[in-house]
Write an enzyme that holds these catalytic residues in place. Sequence first.
Site, PDB file in Angstrom:
ATOM      1  CB  SER A   7     -20.790  14.121 -49.330  1.00  0.00           C
ATOM      2  OG  SER A   7     -19.552  13.041 -48.647  1.00  0.00           O
ATOM      3  CG  HIS A  32     -24.072  12.759 -46.747  1.00  0.00           C
ATOM      4  ND1 HIS A  32     -24.885  11.834 -46.132  1.00  0.00           N
ATOM      5  CD2 HIS A  32     -22.879  11.943 -46.740  1.00  0.00           C
ATOM      6  CE1 HIS A  32     -24.784  10.345 -46.374  1.00  0.00           C
ATOM      7  NE2 HIS A  32     -23.246  10.655 -46.523  1.00  0.00           N
ATOM      8  CG  ASP A  34     -19.903  10.559 -45.444  1.00  0.00           C
ATOM      9  OD1 ASP A  34     -20.092   9.596 -45.545  1.00  0.00           O
ATOM     10  OD2 ASP A  34     -20.032  11.254 -46.916  1.00  0.00           O
ATOM     11  CG  HIS A  65     -23.282   7.981 -44.046  1.00  0.00           C
ATOM     12  ND1 HIS A  65     -22.602   7.914 -45.469  1.00  0.00           N
ATOM     13  CD2 HIS A  65     -23.357   6.587 -43.206  1.00  0.00           C
ATOM     14  CE1 HIS A  65     -22.463   6.622 -45.202  1.00  0.00           C
ATOM     15  NE2 HIS A  65     -23.245   5.950 -44.228  1.00  0.00           N
ATOM     16  CG  MET A  67     -19.700   5.083 -43.031  1.00  0.00           C
ATOM     17  SD  MET A  67     -18.520   5.939 -44.512  1.00  0.00           S
ATOM     18  CE  MET A  67     -19.607   7.649 -44.025  1.00  0.00           C
TER      19      MET A  67
END
Length: 215
Positions: A7, A32, A34, A65, A67
């Site tokens: 990440s 990954h 974020d 990902h 959010m």
Amino acid sequence: MLQIAPSLLSANFAHMDKEIEWLNRSEADYLHFDVMDGSFVPNISFGFPVMASIKNEVQLPFDVHLMVVHPEQWCDTLSKLGARIMTVHQECCPNLHRTVQQIHEAGMLAGVAVNPGTSLSVLEEVICDIDLALVMTVNPGFGAQKFIPSMADKVRRLRQMITDRGAHALIECDGGVNLETGRILKEAGVDILVTGNTVFKAPDPVQMVRDLKSL
Ligand code: DX5
Ligand code: ZN
């Protein structure tokens, strides 16, 4: 063998060349990424300009990902940036099935994430349509948080749901993953481990990726 998705949130942004160098040398399967909006989660991270500037440098496919609220509006942008997986939070998607369709129409694999406090039942109606189910093993928003042990049972129940329904979705876990919690998650049935601090702060990140992969 487990797949590993380091990440980027835990990277040292003052030394991105070094981080990209070891990522490209490692056996990691994804990077990954974020993205946080300060609304769905109490933090803001980074977004498209960062992705655009490193996409030709990093050899790993992007596992994005989101959010963020209204994630569906970013399908085309992410597709153009070459994202392989686009994961949205169930909690942000009142029209979840449509969002999954939109991700697929944009040519990406579709992931759906659930927070620790969200029941797996919300995945039942889409489990056969998605490519990845992301079980948050911490509450989203920050790196370096402590793994929530009860999430191992959630992964076990999700594995059972996938088997019972004959679904192809992979299970990804995100938050507080290290060699100890990674082993617990492997026993529970995870396919992809996201890991921030454990790899980026390791003395030898390449070796740490290898160790996690072969748990
Ligand atoms: C948290 C993020 C995670 C985070 C994981 O909201 O989704 O991907 O970077 O970091 P670690 O592995 O340090 O818990
Ligand atoms: Zn994440």
